[in-house]
Design a protein around this motif. Structure first.
Motif, PDB file in Angstrom:
ATOM      1  N   GLN A   1       6.142   7.129  -1.382  1.00  0.00           N
ATOM      2  CA  GLN A   1       5.726   5.894  -0.700  1.00  0.00           C
ATOM      3  C   GLN A   1       4.296   5.987  -0.154  1.00  0.00           C
ATOM      4  O   GLN A   1       3.888   5.183   0.690  1.00  0.00           O
ATOM      5  CB  GLN A   1       6.682   5.572   0.455  1.00  0.00           C
ATOM      6  N   GLU A   2       3.530   6.948  -0.646  1.00  0.00           N
ATOM      7  CA  GLU A   2       2.186   7.189  -0.113  1.00  0.00           C
ATOM      8  C   GLU A   2       1.275   5.959  -0.251  1.00  0.00           C
ATOM      9  O   GLU A   2       0.485   5.647   0.644  1.00  0.00           O
ATOM     10  CB  GLU A   2       1.548   8.371  -0.860  1.00  0.00           C
ATOM     11  N   PHE A   3       1.406   5.256  -1.369  1.00  0.00           N
ATOM     12  CA  PHE A   3       0.494   4.142  -1.654  1.00  0.00           C
ATOM     13  C   PHE A   3       1.232   2.805  -1.610  1.00  0.00           C
ATOM     14  O   PHE A   3       2.343   2.674  -2.135  1.00  0.00           O
ATOM     15  CB  PHE A   3      -0.164   4.334  -3.026  1.00  0.00           C
ATOM     16  N   ASP A   4       0.609   1.829  -0.979  1.00  0.00           N
ATOM     17  CA  ASP A   4       1.184   0.474  -0.909  1.00  0.00           C
ATOM     18  C   ASP A   4       0.939  -0.291  -2.206  1.00  0.00           C
ATOM     19  O   ASP A   4       1.721  -1.162  -2.578  1.00  0.00           O
ATOM     20  CB  ASP A   4       0.553  -0.318   0.242  1.00  0.00           C
ATOM     21  N   TYR A   5      -0.180   0.010  -2.866  1.00  0.00           N
ATOM     22  CA  TYR A   5      -0.614  -0.765  -4.034  1.00  0.00           C
ATOM     23  C   TYR A   5      -1.165   0.234  -5.056  1.00  0.00           C
ATOM     24  O   TYR A   5      -2.052   1.023  -4.737  1.00  0.00           O
ATOM     25  CB  TYR A   5      -1.704  -1.746  -3.602  1.00  0.00           C
ATOM     26  N   ILE A   6      -0.621   0.188  -6.281  1.00  0.00           N
ATOM     27  CA  ILE A   6      -1.124   1.055  -7.359  1.00  0.00           C
ATOM     28  C   ILE A   6      -1.556   0.183  -8.524  1.00  0.00           C
ATOM     29  O   ILE A   6      -0.855  -0.762  -8.919  1.00  0.00           O
ATOM     30  CB  ILE A   6      -0.059   2.065  -7.828  1.00  0.00           C
TER      31      ILE A   6
END
Length: 940
Positions: free
Chosen positions: A302-307
């Protein structure tokens, strides 16, 4: 001749360029006085000026140095015509020069065009311009005054000498450098706004997120601004942490700079994850996949909100899969120019079948996100005979094209038409490697530094050649190749494309054309020279250029005779008369729905896919210019049946031996292309769920359209449960769903069918294709009830469906008029037979683009119920919807659909049995469609 005036504007069917070229070709003398002109405009006039030169028609062209807009290259090219005298009015700070006048002298009259247009591609073709044409006798006072003024300006102007050109060119180049330097000031983030493509993508992404979707795909050609679009969307969403993944490291830094520019006020850190730099603590990380594949476990799921996955067509590869499987962001965006599946996996599945936007070539031209192209179709030299060579006999085609005289002819035309910019940067597409090698050698022998490239050359060799071509300081002018530059290669500065082999496929034609359309610094247009031989498939050029969703013989012929006037912007298509007539004759003779033609289309498409069998309808969706698989369906009722015959595949034939599967596939396929997404969106949901409520169905439909009427959702549920099927239809289509007024449920027939993985895949393919094609063609717009789209094609049963008609098909089958409450639908034939000598078998016709004449059925009287309703429809609040077609059949036994031209209002009527009505149309019919429906194309 009495004075005649008319207004000339740039529109779908005409423009100032057409008026100027036809006038130059018919006058005895001409005079231009324009504030400025550039090469983009002069190139469009070259053939008309040359024709006047051959006839010995003299001309005078006067332009100016006003604001230094006039292009020295345009002056140089005009000076080469022996019949044209050229002068320049030199302006200063106190005297400007704004004239835009075109004067044509005839035997006893003059034509004068005065207005707003200078000689540029946009002014002649696409800008909003007003020009007034006046035709008057030679002794008219107005004409005398115009000639006097022109002569006065002519006397005050300078000859364009070598010295003048040298001095002006030096000034012009210096000013260009100053302008280029000053442009940096306007690249601040607050001045950068999304273009129309980017806005549409962002709107659709926001809509999908509002529906709870967590993934989406954007499909758009190289150079259309996908990176900026993603940055604009990220700016709107404002994720805490972002991961941007690329396949090629060379574009990583540029992507990072784009985001930094647009988010300079976000108080964020931006970093790289590459072999040499690992900024893993940065808020927004830009990573190449090779490095990320070795370090992704350093980050939590869940490190990134948007990839964002750039070049997402690579995302089916194993190196991507473990990265994709590891992360669980709030939102994932894929971006690609070529959505071809890899390793048997579907890129659409990776992004949950959510296509936020797809931009094809004609969309990109419409949105001005690529440069316009100037296409010149040139008849090949007489010595080249390809009439008896099959399209697959590449070796023989190549042999016949390797003629020195042809090389000289190509160079002659190349010099005649010129190119945009200082240095020529060209791609030449050849028949095979031997042909490419030959062309490079012969061009080198004639002083045009060239190289040939093949698929055997390493990536390093190709890249070095591209860099050499793009470098203005290097002598390289041409790269000759077979097909390695068809797609996926970005050479922005290319300004010339040579089509040196017969067109074998619209897909390849569009891919090759696209190599030169990338916007680049001061690049205004791409020059395309296509050398058209007497090959039997030359008509494929017309199909590629036409770019319409659907076409038939008539629409193609109209496109050719109007120089493809429907193409957007300043794009220009010009075929010489020999080529145009050859293509028109081939179109006349070709049977587009014959088994032979359709199989040829199929095998050519398969060849483009390197011999891979296109098992799925979605395989066709991924290529701009691909054959329309719905035509294959019309031939054999299902694509699978067509495929089994084309491939002689007994296993596919055995699949179709299951009667339930075959009948289901046939019913689904019959609905393609779908006219509303409601039914297919519900069926897509029922592939995963046993039942669907009205509210759930509305939510699923909302993933494809902005909103939908409750009654339309209910109608779709009723339709899927066969509520409106007549006895024949119920006998043909299995009962797949049951409806109790609240919930639509799977029947055992459907559940057993989709439990079989192969059957399910083919059913899913038809549903996906229907939905994705609908989204590409119509977007997410809510068209209300009835769900009609202006100028779309409809069969009668499709009209009933999108109008929420609640009776069986047999209630209106074969009727020229049927009613649904206060909605009246008129189905109108303009002509009976395509090859009839009679002008009209019916008394139905367009009076103008806003007025239409319709003759009722023979039995109708003014006192009958239908007669009264149509006469008094406004007071009775009845809507008259008009559907027209030019011919009932264009090809034998192939019934043509109708085109919806909107509502009509009765303005007059007369006679009995039948009544002749005059309708005022609520929507003015587009010029291109009006011409197609009203004109009959004859060969020269």
């Amino acid at each position: 001749m009495d004075q005649e005036n008319k207004l000339i504007v740039n529109s779908e069917s005409t423009n100032l360029l057409k008026e100027l070229t036809s006038s130059i070709e018919t006058c005895e003398r001409f005079y231009f006085s324009v504030a400025f002109m550039n090469f983009s405009g002069i190139q469009l006039l070259l053939e008309a000026l040359e024709e006047a030169n051959q006839r010995g028609v003299p001309g005078r062209i006067l332009t100016s140095t006003y604001l230094n807009f006039t292009d020295p290259k345009a002056l140089e090219r005009v000076r080469e015509f022996g019949n044209v005298d050229l002068k320049v009015f030199v302006t200063d700070q106190t005297v400007g020069f704004h004239t835009k006048a075109y004067i044509f002298e005839y035997k006893d009259s003059y034509k004068v065009i005065i207005g707003s247009s200078n000689v540029t591609q946009s002014a002649l073709k696409s800008n909003v311009e007003w020009n007034v044409e006046v035709i008057s006798k030679q002794d008219a006072s107005f004409i005398k005054q115009v000639i006097k003024e022109f002569n006065g300006l002519w006397e005050r102007s300078n000859d364009v000498t070598n010295q003048f050109l040298h001095d002006y060119n030096e000034l012009f180049q210096n000013l260009k450098q100053v302008t280029k330097h000053n442009q940096v000031l306007y690249e601040k983030a607050e001045y950068i706004a999304p273009n129309s493509m980017q806005k549409r993508a962002m709107e659709n992404l926001a809509r999908l997120r509002s529906m709870g979707e967590g993934k989406a795909l954007v499909i758009a050609a190289t150079g259309t601004g996908k990176t900026y679009m993603s940055a604009f969307d990220v700016r709107r969403v404002r994720p805490h942490r972002l991961l941007f993944v690329v396949h090629r490291e060379e574009i990583l830094q540029k992507a990072k700079e784009t985001f930094e520019k647009l988010m300079h006020d976000f108080n964020l850190s931006f970093g790289l994850l590459t072999g040499t730099q690992k900024d893993i603590q940065a808020d927004y990380i830009f990573a190449n996949i090779r490095t990320l594949a070795n370090h992704y476990e350093q980050f939590s799921p869940q490190e990134f909100d948007y990839i964002i996955y750039d070049e997402a067509h690579h995302a089916t590869a194993d190196s991507y899969q473990k990265v994709i499987d590891h992360f669980d962001p709030t939102f994932t965006l894929g971006m690609t120019a070529t959505p071809e599946r890899g390793d048997g996996r579907s890129i659409f599945d990776l992004f949950d079948q959510n296509v936020a936007l797809e931009v094809r070539l004609h969309d990109a031209l419409e949105d001005d996100i690529v440069v316009p192209f100037h296409y010149f179709g040139i008849t090949d030299i007489e010595g080249i005979d390809l009439s008896d060579v099959g399209v697959d006999n590449v070796k023989e085609i190549s042999k016949r094209l390797q003629v020195n005289e042809r090389v000289d002819f190509i160079i002659e035309k190349m010099k005649f038409y010129g190119h945009d910019g200082e240095k020529r940067k060209g791609l030449g597409f050849c028949a095979n490697l031997e042909h490419a090698r030959y062309m490079a050698e012969e061009f080198n022998n004639r002083g045009y530094h060239s190289r040939f490239l093949s698929g055997d050359d390493s990536g390093e060799v190709r890249q070095q050649a591209i860099e050499e071509l793009e470098d203005d300081a290097q002598p390289l002018q041409f790269l000759f190749t077979v097909d390695i530059f068809n797609e996926g290669v970005d050479i922005p500065s290319v300004n010339t494309v040579l089509m040196l082999r017969p067109t074998e496929s619209p897909i390849v034609f569009i891919q090759q054309l696209g190599r030169g359309l990338r916007k680049y610094q001061e690049k205004q247009f791409l020059t395309v020279l296509d050398f058209i031989g007497n090959h039997t498939k030359a008509f494929l050029i017309a199909i590629a250029l036409n770019g319409q969703r659907y076409y038939d013989k008539e629409s193609l012929k109209v496109a050719i005779t109007t120089d493809f006037a429907h193409l957007p912007g300043a794009t220009h298509v010009q075929m010489d008369k020999i080529s145009a007539n050859q293509i028109l004759e081939q179109i006349d003779q070709e049977k587009f729905m014959s088994a032979k033609y359709l199989k040829e289309q199929y095998h050519e498409f398969k060849k483009i896919r390197q011999g891979k069998v296109p098992y799925w309808l979605m395989d066709y969706y991924k290529y701009d210019g691909s054959p329309d698989p719905v035509k294959f369906i019309k031939k054999d009722r299902t694509y699978l049946n067509f495929l089994a015959k084309a491939e002689k595949d007994h296993q596919l034939t055995q699949l179709l031996g299951n009667e339930i599967f075959e009948r289901t596939l046939r019913w689904l396929s019959k609905q393609l292309p779908i006219k509303r997404p409601f039914d297919f969106a519900i069926m897509r949901y029922l592939l995963q769920h046993e039942a669907v409520t009205l509210e759930q169905a509305k939510t699923e439909i909302g993933k494809w359209v902005e909103e939908v009427a409750d009654d339309s959702v209910r109608h779709a549920m009723e339709y899927l449960s066969q509520t409106y099927f007549d006895t024949r239809e119920k006998g043909e289509v299995p009962q797949l769903f049951e409806w109790d007024g609240h919930v639509l449920k799977q029947t055992s027939v459907w559940s057993e069918l989709i439990a079989h993985p192969v059957y399910r895949d083919y059913v899913n393919d038809v549903i996906e294709y229907g939905l994705f094609r609908y989204e590409r063609e119509f977007g997410a717009v809510n068209y209300g009830v009835p769900y009609f789209k202006l100028y779309e094609q409809y069969k009668m049963r499709e009209v009933a469906l999108v109008a929420n008609y609640r009776k069986s098909h047999s209630a209106y089958r074969g009727s020229g008029l049927f009613k649904n409450g206060n909605e009246f639908f008129l189905f109108i034939d303009l002509h009976k037979e395509v090859d009839s000598d009679e002008k009209n078998h019916y008394n139905n016709k367009f009076i103008s683009r806003t007025q239409f004449q319709w003759e009722s059925q023979n039995k109708t009287t003014q006192s009958s119920a239908d007669g009264k309703n149509i006469i008094n429809h406004l007071s009775r609040r009845i809507h008259l919807h008009l559907f027209v077609r030019k011919y009932e059949e264009i090809e034998k036994n192939i019934t043509e659909p109708f085109i919806y031209i909107g509502k009509g209002n009765t303005i007059s009527y007369k006679n009995e049995r039948p009544i002749e009505f005059q309708f005022e149309l609520e929507n003015e019919v587009p010029e291109s469609l009006y011409i197609e429906l009203t004109e009959k194309v004859e060969l020269d």
